[in-house]
Structure formats: structure tokens, C-alpha cells
Scaffold this motif. Structure first.
Motif, PDB file in Angstrom:
ATOM      1  N   TRP A   1       0.840  -1.201   0.000  1.00  0.00           N
ATOM      2  CA  TRP A   1       0.000   0.000   0.000  1.00  0.00           C
ATOM      3  C   TRP A   1       0.876   1.252   0.000  1.00  0.00           C
TER       4      TRP A   1
ATOM      5  N   LEU B   1      -4.997  -2.172  -7.120  1.00  0.00           N
ATOM      6  CA  LEU B   1      -5.415  -1.640  -5.825  1.00  0.00           C
ATOM      7  C   LEU B   1      -6.740  -2.255  -5.373  1.00  0.00           C
TER       8      LEU B   1
ATOM      9  N   ARG C   1      -6.991  -4.460  -1.989  1.00  0.00           N
ATOM     10  CA  ARG C   1      -7.975  -4.154  -0.945  1.00  0.00           C
ATOM     11  C   ARG C   1      -8.863  -5.349  -0.636  1.00  0.00           C
TER      12      ARG C   1
ATOM     13  N   THR D   1      -6.876  -4.568   4.843  1.00  0.00           N
ATOM     14  CA  THR D   1      -6.374  -3.210   4.654  1.00  0.00           C
ATOM     15  C   THR D   1      -5.788  -2.664   5.957  1.00  0.00           C
TER      16      THR D   1
ATOM     17  N   LEU E   1      -4.427   4.407   6.357  1.00  0.00           N
ATOM     18  CA  LEU E   1      -4.068   4.671   4.970  1.00  0.00           C
ATOM     19  C   LEU E   1      -4.555   6.042   4.498  1.00  0.00           C
TER      20      LEU E   1
END
Length: 299
Positions: A203, A226, A230, A235, A239
Motif C-alpha cells: 500500500w 489496488l 484491498r 487493509t 491509509l
């Protein structure tokens, strides 16, 4: 195939393999490169007829020669040839004993050529070999995913180096790094495949590469990656704050939080909008900085 057709395919293929030999040894003149490309085109068709297109029908011998050429510092072109073999023979479990050692050797050698483990930095003269080895792992996932469990180089060290390449390594390695991280997303069977710290690194690497202005092909590939990252991995927390921190000064906090929300919670279309918005904000920041520097020089 009848005997005449088999003989014809064998002769044409033999000529193609002979033409490839110079390229595999690292020769780089224009004529050799063009001849190798033409030979690869021939083999891409003739290999569809099976082992009759191989020298002496020996898949294991060809794989050993390709891996030896690569490991010995020859041309990364060996990966293109081995990728063809994976495409044509990767479905056959009987071919595993020939293909797996070659993939493993090239993946390990590519990492050694392109990454200095002692200084934790990339070797510029080994970038092509590292990129080629990552391409091979992606092709292995595509054509013979079961082999990945036998490729011992698929460990947390490999995934860490890929994250580093994406985050702050040479931009030429960014797209191959994203491809090999796609292998990590698909593979839960090899050591280090599901480590939480690799997820956090992935990430962070994606956010950083957006900030430094990636090439168009990478911008186009990132949204689907992405979304898979996810959905396939838990996750990490914080972030949204990471987006705001890394893109600080590129846009207002509210704007950055909105774009981060698109990436973290949206479908692929919204993720694409978020990615494009972040790249636009970063590029505008570069332009503003350049204009500011130009004004200072005039004064």
C-alpha cells in the motif's frame, strides 16, 4: 502430423534455435536482435505442435540451457524463450520437472543481479535481468500457477524488493514490480506470501509511486491492482492519513481525503478516478515548484 510435416517443422525450428543462440549468449548488435525476434516468432508458432519443435525433443535440456544462459550473465532474452515454453507446456504436469528448476534459477539470479542485499539498494547494471525475472514469474502465474509452490525464491525478500522498486526504485522497474506483486496477491502457498507487513509495504509503495509521477502504463494498471489488494488482503489502518501525508502540499486536505476515499472504498471506476486525481495533483505541484524556482532565478 504426417512424417513430412513433422520433418519440416523440425527443420524450421532447428534453424530458429540456431539463430537464437547468439542472442542468448548476450550479443547485442542490431542484426542479432532482429534475427532473434524473427526466430522467436517462428518458435511461437512451431511450438504449438509440441516437442517436435524442440532440439532432439528435449524440453529439460532446453530449459537447462536457457537458465544457464541467464544465470551466466547472458541476455535477459532467455526469459522470452522460456515464457514460450511455459505457454505451450505449462499445462502438462509431466513438464514440471523441466520447467520448475529453470524458473526458480532465473528468479533467484534476477534478484541477485538487480538487488544488493548488503546495501539494500538496486544495481543499475542488473535492472534488465531483475525486470526479466519478474516477468517470468508473472508468466508462470498465467500459464503454470502450480509451479509457484516449487519456486523457492518466492519469499518475503522478493516481495519486499518489489515494494521498494515500486516505491522509490528505478521507474523502469515499477511496472515489472507491480506485475510480480500481482503474483504475490494470487499466491498463498509460498513462504512469506501472506505476511501483513508486505501488505502494508505494498500500500505504501503504491501511494509513493503515485506521488512521484508514474508512467501511463502503470497509472492504467494500478486501479485493478489496488482493488485486488484491498479485496484480497486486510487493509492496514491509517491509509487515509498516509495519502494526506505523502501528498501534502499537492492539494487541500479535503480534496486529498476525497481522492483517498475513492481509492480505499470505491469500485474500479472510482479507484481510477482517485488514481488519476492524485497523479494530477502531484504533477500540478511539480509545475508550481518549477515555476517558483524560475521566478527566484529571475530575481
Amino acid at each position: 502430423l504426417g512424417p513430412a510435416a513433422t520433418q519440416a517443422i523440425s527443420r524450421v525450428s532447428a534453424a530458429a534455435w540456431e539463430c537464437l543462440s547468439s542472442a542468448l549468449l548476450g550479443a547485442s548488435n542490431f542484426a542479432t536482435a532482429r534475427g532473434a525476434d524473427a526466430a522467436l516468432d517462428v518458435l511461437s508458432m512451431s511450438l504449438a505442435y509440441g516437442r517436435v519443435a524442440l532440439p532432439n525433443g528435449d524440453l529439460a535440456g532446453v530449459c537447462r540451457s536457457l537458465s544457464a544462459a541467464f544465470v551466466g550473465g547472458g541476455s535477459p532474452f532467455a526469459v522470452d524463450v522460456l515464457a514460450l515454453l511455459l505457454r505451450e507446456f505449462g499445462r502438462d504436469e509431466d513438464a514440471d520437472v523441466a520447467l520448475a528448476p529453470a524458473v526458480s534459477a532465473i528468479a533467484a539470479a534476477g534478484l541477485q543481479f538487480g538487488w544488493d542485499a548488503s546495501s539494500r539498494s538496486f544495481r543499475q547494471d542488473g535492472e534488465d535481468h531483475l525486470a526479466a525475472s519478474w516477468k517470468l514469474l508473472e508468466r508462470t502465474l498465467r500459464h503454470a500457477p502450480r509451479l509457484l509452490k516449487r519456486v523457492l525464491v518466492c519469499t518475503s525478500d522478493l516481495w519486499h524488493v518489489a515494494c521498494r522498486a515500486l516505491a522509490d526504485g528505478p521507474l523502469a522497474l515499477a511496472m515489472p514490480a507491480l506485475d510480480v506483486l500481482g503474483v504475490w496477491l494470487e499466491d498463498d502457498g509460498s513462504p512469506g506470501a501472506s505476511h501483513e507487513h508486505i501488505t502494508a509495504e505494498a500500500w505504501n509503495a503504491c501511494i509513493l509511486v503515485l506521488r512521484r509521477g508514474p508512467r501511463r502504463d502503470l497509472v492504467q494498471a494500478l486501479p485493478s491492482f489496488l482493488e485486488a489488494l484491498r479485496d484480497c488482503r486486510e487493509t492496514p489502518e491509517g491509509l487515509r492519513d498516509a495519502f494526506v501525508r505523502i501528498f501534502a502540499g499537492c492539494a487541500s486536505v479535503r480534496r486529498l481525503e476525497s481522492l483517498a476515499q475513492d481509492v480505499l472504498e470505491g469500485n474500479e471506476f472510482r479507484i481510477t478516478q482517485g488514481v488519476n486525481g492524485l497523479v494530477h495533483c502531484a504533477s500540478r505541484k511539480v509545475i508550481r515548484d518549477e515555476q517558483g524556482m524560475a521566478k527566484k532565478k529571475k530575481k
